[in-house]
Design a protein around this motif. Sequence first.
Motif, mmCIF file in Angstrom:
data_model
loop_
_atom_site.group_PDB
_atom_site.id
_atom_site.type_symbol
_atom_site.label_atom_id
_atom_site.label_comp_id
_atom_site.label_asym_id
_atom_site.label_seq_id
_atom_site.Cartn_x
_atom_site.Cartn_y
_atom_site.Cartn_z
ATOM 1 N N ARG A 38 -36.067 14.383 14.058
ATOM 2 C CA ARG A 38 -35.562 13.970 15.380
ATOM 3 C C ARG A 38 -34.703 12.652 15.119
ATOM 4 N N GLY A 246 -34.375 16.551 17.906
ATOM 5 C CA GLY A 246 -35.564 16.884 18.063
ATOM 6 C C GLY A 246 -36.377 18.183 18.420
ATOM 7 N N THR A 247 -37.498 18.318 18.018
ATOM 8 C CA THR A 247 -38.313 19.569 18.412
ATOM 9 C C THR A 247 -38.779 19.492 19.809
ATOM 10 N N THR A 248 -38.590 20.494 20.707
ATOM 11 C CA THR A 248 -39.081 20.606 21.912
ATOM 12 C C THR A 248 -40.231 21.327 22.262
ATOM 13 N N ALA A 249 -40.462 22.515 21.430
ATOM 14 C CA ALA A 249 -41.569 23.267 21.550
ATOM 15 C C ALA A 249 -41.780 24.019 20.506
ATOM 16 N N GLU A 260 -38.495 25.668 18.864
ATOM 17 C CA GLU A 260 -37.305 25.187 19.655
ATOM 18 C C GLU A 260 -36.923 24.014 19.609
ATOM 19 N N GLU A 262 -33.815 20.423 20.536
ATOM 20 C CA GLU A 262 -33.160 19.917 21.710
ATOM 21 C C GLU A 262 -31.835 20.604 21.981
ATOM 22 N N THR A 283 -48.316 17.414 22.073
ATOM 23 C CA THR A 283 -47.181 17.675 22.957
ATOM 24 C C THR A 283 -46.587 18.967 22.649
ATOM 25 N N LEU A 284 -45.979 19.197 21.450
ATOM 26 C CA LEU A 284 -45.337 20.449 20.827
ATOM 27 C C LEU A 284 -46.279 21.837 21.222
#
Length: 467
Positions: A38, A246-249, A260, A262, A283-284
């Motif tokens: 990120r 960044g990675t969101t999920a 997934e 950003e 979180t991810l």
Amino acid sequence: MKKIVVIGGGITGLSAMYYLQKLNIQENLGLELVLVERSHQLGGKIKTVKKEEFIMEVGADSIVARHASVMPLIEELGLKERMVYNGTGISYLYANNVLHAIPKDSVFGIPMSKEALFSSTLVSEEGKQAALKDFTSSNENYTRDSSIGEFLEAFLGKELVENQIAPVLSGVYSGNLYELTLSSTLPYLVDYKNKYGSIIKGFEANKEFFQGAANKKFISFDEGMEVLIDTLESKLAPARIIKGIGTTAIQKDKAGYLVELENGEALKADYVIMATPHQVAQTLLNLPELDAEFDQFLNSSLISVYLGYDIPDNRLPEDGTGFIVSQESDLHCNACTWTSRKWQHTSENQKLLVRLFYKSSHPSYGQLKDLSEEELVKVAMSDIQKSLGIEDMPLTAEVTGWKDLMPNYHMAHKNAINALELKMEAMVPRIKLAGSSYFGVGIGACIQNGADFAKIIVNNLAERDEK
């Protein structure tokens, strides 16, 4: 074509990518490799800043040379000629508002001989006599899973541990000794006690190893630690490197996983390595079933302040490389490295460069954590004035905060990792957690961790193909 996505471009993620790429080429595997970071810059906690004539590491300043993973990688990367080793000298402990030399023949403040024990100015005669119990007592209760604080106090006495050993070890491992295990710190101590009947005798029998290692104990590079990061990045082609996104999920997919991002892109992956802080991984993944284990991992915080002065570093005490601070002092910092003395390449003309560390374990951290950079520089200047008597204005300063990003291994750490990995194997197989949150905080441990996961994944892919 199998696809592996590594999330996190710190030293663990980069090492995993490097060794995956190496195996991919050697074995003609046809893997598609992607690294997602990120930040716009790779390296994580390894970052070099150059100001005035100074080279400053705002994160890790070196690598422990003797870790088995280190030299093979440095040699493969062609960096051997660019290595620099630390200068050696006396380490001090600032206690009762005075600098005390830590006995030369000691490791993390633990004496390697009776002579080293009795030379200490930090321990009373009564405390030294109490430490002699180490020579006559036997170990019947302690294992590598025991508290290192309880173990040391049982055989070396409370005063030696509190006054000389704890300030050093707590500074290195960022935690309370009574909440840290031998296995996560110095596992060989219990082996010494069991084999030689004495911790001190164990050190004495292995003194040559420790003294030899001390001369070339830490490694950096001629232009700073970023040399390692930049070289690793240059070796990763043709792998895809995604920076600044960044990675969101991470979602399960029929064939594997969707990572997934950003920017809306979704990367299909057969395997995912999450080389991120544990709170980011939690979180991810967004799996409540894993929260009980994730919530057991602890982090501490750190503020680093560099001060570069227009004065020669020979103003420092002769042969010194820095000091650690006892809790009983008038300073706000936990430690101070005399960087220009320890690392000559960091100051072109050997002008004074010092680095102060302010950790969340210090009683005054609560007052410091919300200060501005300008205010923190003033605190650092005050600490230097009190400890070293230097009142000059610095030429330059560099302040860096690492909030909740310093892993703190405690008594339940190992069990939490084991339980978490078992759950993940059942729920999200082929997603691997990697990095300093779990498997060792040193750069050498992170390199090894990345290399190990590369081998594990390639072996797993081979087994799946055979089936």
